[in-house]
Scaffold this motif. Sequence first.
Motif, mmCIF file in Angstrom:
data_model
loop_
_atom_site.group_PDB
_atom_site.id
_atom_site.type_symbol
_atom_site.label_atom_id
_atom_site.label_comp_id
_atom_site.label_asym_id
_atom_site.label_seq_id
_atom_site.Cartn_x
_atom_site.Cartn_y
_atom_site.Cartn_z
ATOM 1 N N TYR A 369 0.833 -1.207 0.000
ATOM 2 C CA TYR A 369 0.000 0.000 0.000
ATOM 3 C C TYR A 369 0.868 1.258 0.000
ATOM 4 C CZ TYR A 369 -4.182 2.775 1.100
ATOM 5 O OH TYR A 369 -5.229 3.661 1.064
ATOM 6 N N HIS A 370 2.044 1.166 0.616
ATOM 7 C CA HIS A 370 2.956 2.299 0.684
ATOM 8 C C HIS A 370 4.097 2.193 -0.316
ATOM 9 C CE1 HIS A 370 4.971 -0.851 2.979
ATOM 10 N NE2 HIS A 370 6.097 -0.226 2.716
ATOM 11 N N LEU A 371 4.071 1.148 -1.173
ATOM 12 C CA LEU A 371 5.209 0.869 -2.046
ATOM 13 C C LEU A 371 4.751 0.617 -3.468
ATOM 14 C CD1 LEU A 371 8.326 0.174 -2.163
ATOM 15 C CD2 LEU A 371 7.627 -2.215 -1.830
ATOM 16 N N PRO A 372 5.058 1.518 -4.422
ATOM 17 C CA PRO A 372 4.733 1.262 -5.837
ATOM 18 C C PRO A 372 5.496 0.045 -6.351
ATOM 19 C CG PRO A 372 5.274 3.579 -5.460
ATOM 20 C CD PRO A 372 5.650 2.846 -4.210
ATOM 21 N N HIS A 373 5.046 -0.494 -7.467
ATOM 22 C CA HIS A 373 5.635 -1.713 -8.020
ATOM 23 C C HIS A 373 7.144 -1.553 -8.240
ATOM 24 C CE1 HIS A 373 1.834 -3.839 -9.718
ATOM 25 N NE2 HIS A 373 1.524 -3.123 -8.652
ATOM 26 N N GLN A 374 7.891 -2.567 -7.818
ATOM 27 C CA GLN A 374 9.323 -2.582 -8.062
ATOM 28 C C GLN A 374 9.783 -4.005 -8.358
ATOM 29 O OE1 GLN A 374 10.858 -0.958 -4.366
ATOM 30 N NE2 GLN A 374 11.085 -2.994 -3.459
ATOM 31 N N VAL A 375 10.778 -4.125 -9.228
ATOM 32 C CA VAL A 375 11.357 -5.417 -9.564
ATOM 33 C C VAL A 375 12.445 -5.712 -8.541
ATOM 34 C CG1 VAL A 375 12.468 -6.817 -11.345
ATOM 35 C CG2 VAL A 375 10.894 -4.977 -11.989
ATOM 36 N N THR A 376 12.359 -6.891 -7.922
ATOM 37 C CA THR A 376 13.261 -7.231 -6.821
ATOM 38 C C THR A 376 13.915 -8.583 -7.077
ATOM 39 O OG1 THR A 376 11.823 -6.018 -5.297
ATOM 40 C CG2 THR A 376 13.429 -7.522 -4.326
#
Length: 657
Positions: A369-376
Amino acid sequence: MRNDLRETPEYQAVADYLLRLHEPAFGRPHALTEPHATADGSAVVVTGAVYDKLEGLPRTALYRVRDGELRPLAGSPGSARWARFSPDGKRLAFLSDRATARVFQLYLLDVGKDGGEAVAGPEVPGTLEFAHWSPDGTRILLCVAGLGADLAGGQGSGTNVTAAPEADNWLPRVESGATDAAWRSLWLYTVDSGELVKLSPEGLNCWESGWCGPDRVVSVTSPDPGEDSWYSAVLTLVDVPTGETRELYRSPAQLGLPAATPDGGRVAIVRAVCSDRWLVAGDLAVIDVETGASTEIDTHGTDVTFLSWLDAGRLGYLGRRHLDSVAGIVDAAGTARELFSVGHAVGGPWYPDGAFTADGRVITVQHAYHLPHQVTWSGPGTEEVLASVAHEGTKRLLAVAGTAAPVSWEAPDGLEIEGILCTPPGEGPFPLVVNIHGGPIWSFLNSWQINYPWVPLLVSRGYAVLNPNPRGSSGRGQEFARHVVHDMGGADADDLLAGLDALVDRGIADPARIGLTGGSYGGFMSSWLVTRSTRFAASVPVAPVTDWYSQTFTSNIAGWGTTFLGADPEEPGNPVHRRSPVMHASRVVTPTLVVAGAKDRCTPPGQAEEFHRALLAHGTESGLVIYPLEGHGVRAQPALTDFLTRLTGWLHRHMPA
C-alpha cells in the motif's frame, strides 16, 4: 439519477484525482507483471501496464530491466506481453497484437541486438495466451484461444471475440452450443524451419500447458471448451510425435500451474478448491510421469500459486500464507526451503509469481500500500531492488492514501479472521466501508491500492476501509478454503459481521456510518448482508449474484455456483432459494446502488437488475447502473471514473465522512 455525470463537480474531482496519479507516468509503466529472466539472471524482462492518456484500458509493453531502469523493448503499436527467453538466453519470444487489436501473435527478438526489430512468427487461428520454449530451444509451444473463447472472470468475463464493424451492429447474438471459435488448442512452431503444426486432437480443450521433456507436453484439459468445464479438468500428457494423449492425474478439486522437469520425468501441479480459473492457490503435488504416482509436498502452510523447475532436482514455488507472500525451493528429496516470507504483495494483481534463476534466486514484482511496483531480486539472505515505477503521481497518492495495517478478530465460532485495514490520519471512529473480495476463494494482501483504485480514493475522502479475508479465502490452507463450499453467505457472512463489531468496539468504526462494496462474490455479499442486518448505511454491490436460480440458467459458470451451494435449483427451499438476496428483499432498508457490466457472462447484468427491481418493489431506495461496454467489473476509462464518482457520491450521500 443522471446517466451523464461528466459536467458535475464530483466527476471532475475524481477525474482530477486519477489524472494526478497517472499523468506523470503517461507513456511509462505504472504497474508490472510477468517477470522473466535468463537462467543466469543476466537479463530480466517484465510486462508493464501503460497509459498514454486516461482512455480505455492501459496497453501493455515489454521492458528490459537494466542499470536500475525499465528500458522499452520491442516497441510497436498495440500491446505486447509474455516475454520468454530461450533456454540459451539468445532469443526472446513474446506475444503482441500489433497487427490486429486484441489478437496476439508470436514474435521473436534477437536479445543481442539492442533496438533490433522483432520478427513475426506464423499466424495462428486465434489469439495466443501463452508460449513456451522447448527444453532444447528448437520449438515453441503455442496455446491458442479461438476468437470466441470464454474469458475468465479475472479477465473481465465475456469472450475474446473481436467487435463487429459498426455498420453491422444490428446483427443478433446467436448461440447454439460450443462453436469452433470457443476452443483452446495447442500448436508447435519449429523456429529454424518455420513449420507450424497443430498438436492437440479435436475434442480436447487445453487450458494451461507446458513442455514435459523434449517430446511430450502436459496440459490441463477438458472435453468441452465452456468456462464451466474447467472446474472438472484433468491433467493430460500429449505425445508430440504421435499426438496421442494419456490422462496423467485427476482430482476432485481444481488443477492448475502444470510444470515439468526439463527431462520430462516429473510433473508438478497445484491442486486447490477454486472459484475462478487462473486463481489457483493450493497444495503442491509432484507426479512421476511413467508410474503416475504422486507425492504431496509440505510447503509449510503456503498455498502455492506459481511453479518453475530450476533443473531436474529443484522446484521453485511462490504462494500465500496468511497475509504473507512466500517463495521457496523444493529439493530432490521433496523438502521445501523458504527463500523469503514478506508481509506484502509479490507478483501481479492476483497471486504471487516470478522467475527463478539457476543459482536459486528469484525475481519478483513486489508492492505494498505504501510501495509502488518494483522489480526485486531475492536470494538466501539477500535482496536487491532492480527498478521501480515510482514517480510524482505515486508520491501524490501516498500523501493522501493514509496507512494500511493487518487486523484480526474472532468469528462467532472462535476462528481467527484476518484482513487489511486502511485508515485516514487522525483518531476514530471513522465512517467505515467494508470492501469484500471476489471469488470467494481469493484474498487481500498489503498491496498497491489494495488492488482496487477505490480504496485509497475512499481513504483520501476520510473513510476507513476494511479489506477482510473471511473463511473461504486463500492463504490459510485447503480446509479453510473449503469452509465456504456448501455454505456461501453462511459462516463467512458471520465472519464479516463479527469484524464490524470488533472495529466498533475498538473505536475505529462509527456504528452509524458503515457501508459495503465489493465485486463478483463481493457483490453477492454486499447484496446478501443488507438482507441479514439493518446496520448498514449504504451498499454498492458490483457484478453481483442476487438470484442463484436465474444465475443457474444465464451464467457461463452455473455449474460452479450449484456445486459451491450444494443445491439443485429444481428443488424448492434449498440454498439456491434461501441464499438468494432477491428472495429476501423485503428485509432490506439499506440504500443500495447496484452496478454491472452488460457483457458479463459470469454474473450477467440481469442479476443486478433483479435486485434493483425487488428493492424498489419493497420501497427501499435503490439505483441501477449498467455499463454497456464493461464485463465482470468496471475497468476501462471513462467508465471507471464514472463508477468511482457514483460510488463515492452514494456513500457521501448516505454516510458522509
